[in-house]
Design a protein around this motif. Structure first.
Motif, short mmCIF file in Angstrom:
data_model
loop_
_atom_site.label_atom_id
_atom_site.label_comp_id
_atom_site.label_asym_id
_atom_site.label_seq_id
_atom_site.Cartn_x
_atom_site.Cartn_y
_atom_site.Cartn_z
N TRP A 23 0.85 -1.19 0.00
CA TRP A 23 0.00 0.00 0.00
C TRP A 23 0.88 1.24 0.00
N ALA A 24 0.25 2.37 -0.33
CA ALA A 24 0.99 3.64 -0.41
C ALA A 24 0.19 4.73 0.28
N MET A 25 0.91 5.75 0.76
CA MET A 25 0.25 6.87 1.44
C MET A 25 0.99 8.16 1.08
N ASP A 26 0.31 9.26 1.34
CA ASP A 26 0.99 10.54 1.11
C ASP A 26 1.67 11.00 2.40
N GLU A 27 2.21 12.24 2.38
CA GLU A 27 2.96 12.69 3.54
C GLU A 27 2.07 12.97 4.76
N ASN A 28 0.75 12.96 4.53
CA ASN A 28 -0.20 13.18 5.63
C ASN A 28 -0.82 11.87 6.12
N TYR A 29 -0.22 10.73 5.76
CA TYR A 29 -0.68 9.41 6.18
C TYR A 29 -2.05 9.04 5.60
N THR A 36 -4.97 -5.79 -3.59
CA THR A 36 -6.05 -6.62 -3.05
C THR A 36 -5.66 -7.27 -1.72
N SER A 37 -4.39 -7.65 -1.59
CA SER A 37 -3.94 -8.30 -0.35
C SER A 37 -4.06 -7.36 0.84
N PHE A 38 -3.81 -6.07 0.63
CA PHE A 38 -3.96 -5.10 1.72
C PHE A 38 -5.42 -4.99 2.15
N SER A 39 -6.31 -4.93 1.17
CA SER A 39 -7.73 -4.85 1.47
C SER A 39 -8.20 -6.07 2.24
N ALA A 40 -7.70 -7.26 1.84
CA ALA A 40 -8.08 -8.49 2.54
C ALA A 40 -7.54 -8.51 3.96
N LEU A 41 -6.33 -7.95 4.18
CA LEU A 41 -5.76 -7.91 5.52
C LEU A 41 -6.61 -7.07 6.46
N ILE A 94 3.03 -19.30 14.23
CA ILE A 94 3.97 -18.18 14.22
C ILE A 94 4.37 -17.89 12.77
N VAL A 95 4.22 -16.64 12.36
CA VAL A 95 4.60 -16.23 11.01
C VAL A 95 5.59 -15.07 11.11
N VAL A 96 6.41 -14.94 10.07
CA VAL A 96 7.40 -13.87 10.01
C VAL A 96 7.15 -13.03 8.77
N HIS A 97 7.04 -11.72 8.94
CA HIS A 97 6.83 -10.80 7.81
C HIS A 97 8.00 -9.84 7.71
N GLU A 98 8.32 -9.51 6.48
CA GLU A 98 9.35 -8.50 6.22
C GLU A 98 8.66 -7.23 5.73
N PHE A 99 8.98 -6.11 6.34
CA PHE A 99 8.42 -4.82 5.96
C PHE A 99 9.50 -3.98 5.28
N SER A 100 9.15 -3.41 4.13
CA SER A 100 10.04 -2.47 3.44
C SER A 100 9.32 -1.13 3.32
N PHE A 101 9.95 -0.09 3.77
CA PHE A 101 9.40 1.26 3.72
C PHE A 101 10.24 2.10 2.76
N GLN A 102 9.63 2.49 1.65
CA GLN A 102 10.35 3.22 0.61
C GLN A 102 9.75 4.62 0.43
N CYS A 114 5.06 7.58 0.84
CA CYS A 114 5.89 6.38 0.93
C CYS A 114 5.07 5.14 0.57
N CYS A 115 5.77 4.09 0.24
CA CYS A 115 5.14 2.81 -0.09
C CYS A 115 5.61 1.76 0.93
N VAL A 116 4.69 0.95 1.37
CA VAL A 116 5.00 -0.12 2.32
C VAL A 116 4.78 -1.47 1.64
N TRP A 117 5.78 -2.28 1.70
CA TRP A 117 5.72 -3.61 1.09
C TRP A 117 5.89 -4.63 2.21
N GLN A 118 4.81 -5.37 2.46
CA GLN A 118 4.80 -6.36 3.55
C GLN A 118 4.77 -7.76 2.93
N LYS A 119 5.79 -8.54 3.23
CA LYS A 119 5.95 -9.85 2.59
C LYS A 119 6.05 -10.95 3.65
#
Length: 485
Positions: A23-29, A36-41, A94-102, A114-119
């Motif tokens: 997902w992505a957001m602007d500077e005001n969050y 689709t995966s974000f919406s399902a989460l 137990i699951v492990v996720h990797e977050f990337s903030f670009q 910024c864009c957040v990539w959760q894997k």
């Protein structure tokens, strides 16, 4: 603002068909785009519906899955791209996720969001754990077996060693550079040429490299190493790599040397003792021959007992000599031996016993007609096993003996089957009947030396003998000998 959203939307659409949560957001969050995966989460965690323009700061507080996001997004908006791993519990697992903030910047270099990539990287983490666990177990196994692995890049002349090889060769990983010359320098000077020849033969003829040699470690200690290896070739048939193992076999080699030395000393001891006894025994036997029998009944009985004891001692020494001579057989004289020719000789030797006992002996050598060894040994094996079957026949039931052969890849297996009294066979009894003077029972005449000779002669020809038996039904002796070359 529309330009900003279009810029971010294009980035998100690229990964729409992936299972990763993006997902992505602007500077005001404010949420500007999502897959689709974000919406399902959001739906799965009972949060608000995913729509462009919602305030993500509220979303971040709704589920533990968003715990890393507030700090990560803040750093991204300050131009710092970050990546982090986080562990969660999902459906009891137990699951492990990797977050990337670009951070996203426009053409002017201004931060527009910024864009957040959760894997989900649970499988990768588990695979890494399994790999690390396998590597740990592999290292432990190498330490227990005192064996290490090596790989030789022939093109670069670089050799890589496992940790255990450095310990075996007494070298330090930080200071020792392994190549063919440096490894050969560790090998005992008297073994280098043989080692070099074996390596070259292995490469030239594409056969396994297999050799035991000595090495001299840094403190001057001599160790024995068993090297095994195989060469690999490119499409043009040229060797480019060789890999294999090296095992420290110092204890085994020294133990074998000690056993051989002890056996040699024992043989010398037996020869010396028997040689020194031959004279007194001969004198006793000679005195019994010139003794005047019939004058004194008590003296006659004493002399007769002395004579029997002396004859038994004389035979025991002859048996020891025979046993020693069999164990030191000259294998250079071994030849192809015809089983039919052996049986012809045995028929002549046992003709009287076979006729007297009404025994029948049938042979079938179609499964293998020759063996490799000494004919006299094979004749003695047949003689003793057939005579053994005759001696242990049932009362009033003539011995019915069948001898068959069959070939395996390297051997000929001979089975001597009889219908005799058989026995209740245990591992201890099986070992005992092949011992010197071992007996199947005390009900028959004989010293029990025959089966010991059979086993000694079989092993002298690099074979083995086993027995199967059922009390009241008979026995089967299984002799495995080398197939003719």
């Amino acid at each position: 603002m529309k330009q900003k959203n279009a810029f971010i939307q294009n980035k998100v659409e690229i990964v729409e068909d992936r299972n990763d949560i993006v997902w992505a957001m602007d500077e005001n969050y404010k949420l500007t785009d999502f897959n689709t995966s974000f919406s399902a989460l959001l739906k799965r965690n009972g949060s608000i519906t995913a729509e462009r323009g919602i305030d993500l700061r509220k979303v971040f507080k709704t589920s533990s899955f968003f715990d890393p996001c507030e700090q990560g997004c803040e750093r991204a908006l300050n131009r710092y791209a970050t990546t982090s791993k986080h562990t969660f519990e999902e459906y009891g697992e137990i699951v492990v996720h990797e977050f990337s903030f670009q951070p996203f910047m426009n053409s002017s270099g201004d931060i527009v969001g910024c864009c957040v990539w959760q894997k989900n990287i649970t499988q990768e983490v588990n695979n890494n754990h399994r790999l690390l666990d396998s590597e740990r177990k592999y290292r432990e196994a190498q330490q227990v077996a005192d064996v290490g692995h090596w790989n030789w890049d022939m093109i670069k002349n670089e050799i890589t060693w496992s940790d255990q090889l450095y310990r075996i060769f007494g070298q330090e990983p930080d200071t020792f550079k392994a190549d063919y010359e440096s490894v050969k320098a560790i090998i005992h000077p008297e073994d280098r040429q043989v080692f070099d020849e074996d390596v070259n033969r292995s490469i030239k003829e594409n056969v396994p490299h297999d050799i035991i040699h000595r090495i001299v470690v840094l403190d001057g200690e001599v160790r024995y190493v068993h090297q095994k290896g195989k060469a690999y070739y490119n499409e043009e048939g040229k060797p480019y790599r060789m890999s294999g193992t090296a095992q420290d076999v110092t204890k085994e080699v020294l133990s074998n040397h000690q056993i051989l030395e002890q056996n040699h000393e024992l043989q010398n001891f037996v020869r010396i003792i028997s040689h020194n006894l031959r004279g007194p025994i001969s004198n006793l036997l000679m005195l019994s021959k010139i003794y005047e029998w019939g004058k004194d009944e008590m003296n006659d009985d004493i002399v007769r007992k002395i004579e029997h004891t002396t004859e038994a001692l004389d035979q025991t020494i002859k048996d020891l000599h025979l046993s020693l001579s069999l164990k030191s057989a000259d294998k250079e004289k071994f030849r192809e031996v015809s089983l039919r020719a052996v049986m012809k000789d045995v028929d002549g030797l046992l003709s009287e016993e076979i006729i007297k006992s009404k025994a029948t002996v049938k042979t079938d050598f179609s499964g293998g007609e020759t063996v490799f060894g000494a004919k006299s040994y094979v004749v003695n094996i047949f003689y003793n096993l057939i005579l053994n079957a005759i001696n242990y026949a049932k009362d009033e039931v003539p011995a019915n003996i069948k001898i068959v052969s069959e070939e395996t890849e390297n051997n000929v297996v001979l089975k001597f089957v009889d219908n005799g009294i058989g026995m209740e066979l245990t591992p201890e009894k099986e070992r005992k009947i092949f011992d010197m003077y071992g007996r199947l029972s005390g009900a028959t005449i004989g010293k029990g030396f025959g089966l010991y000779l059979v086993k000694t002669q079989v092993e002298a020809m690099d074979g083995k003998i086993e027995v199967e038996s059922t009390k009241g039904e008979g026995s089967t002796f299984i002799v495995t000998l080398l197939k003719s070359l």
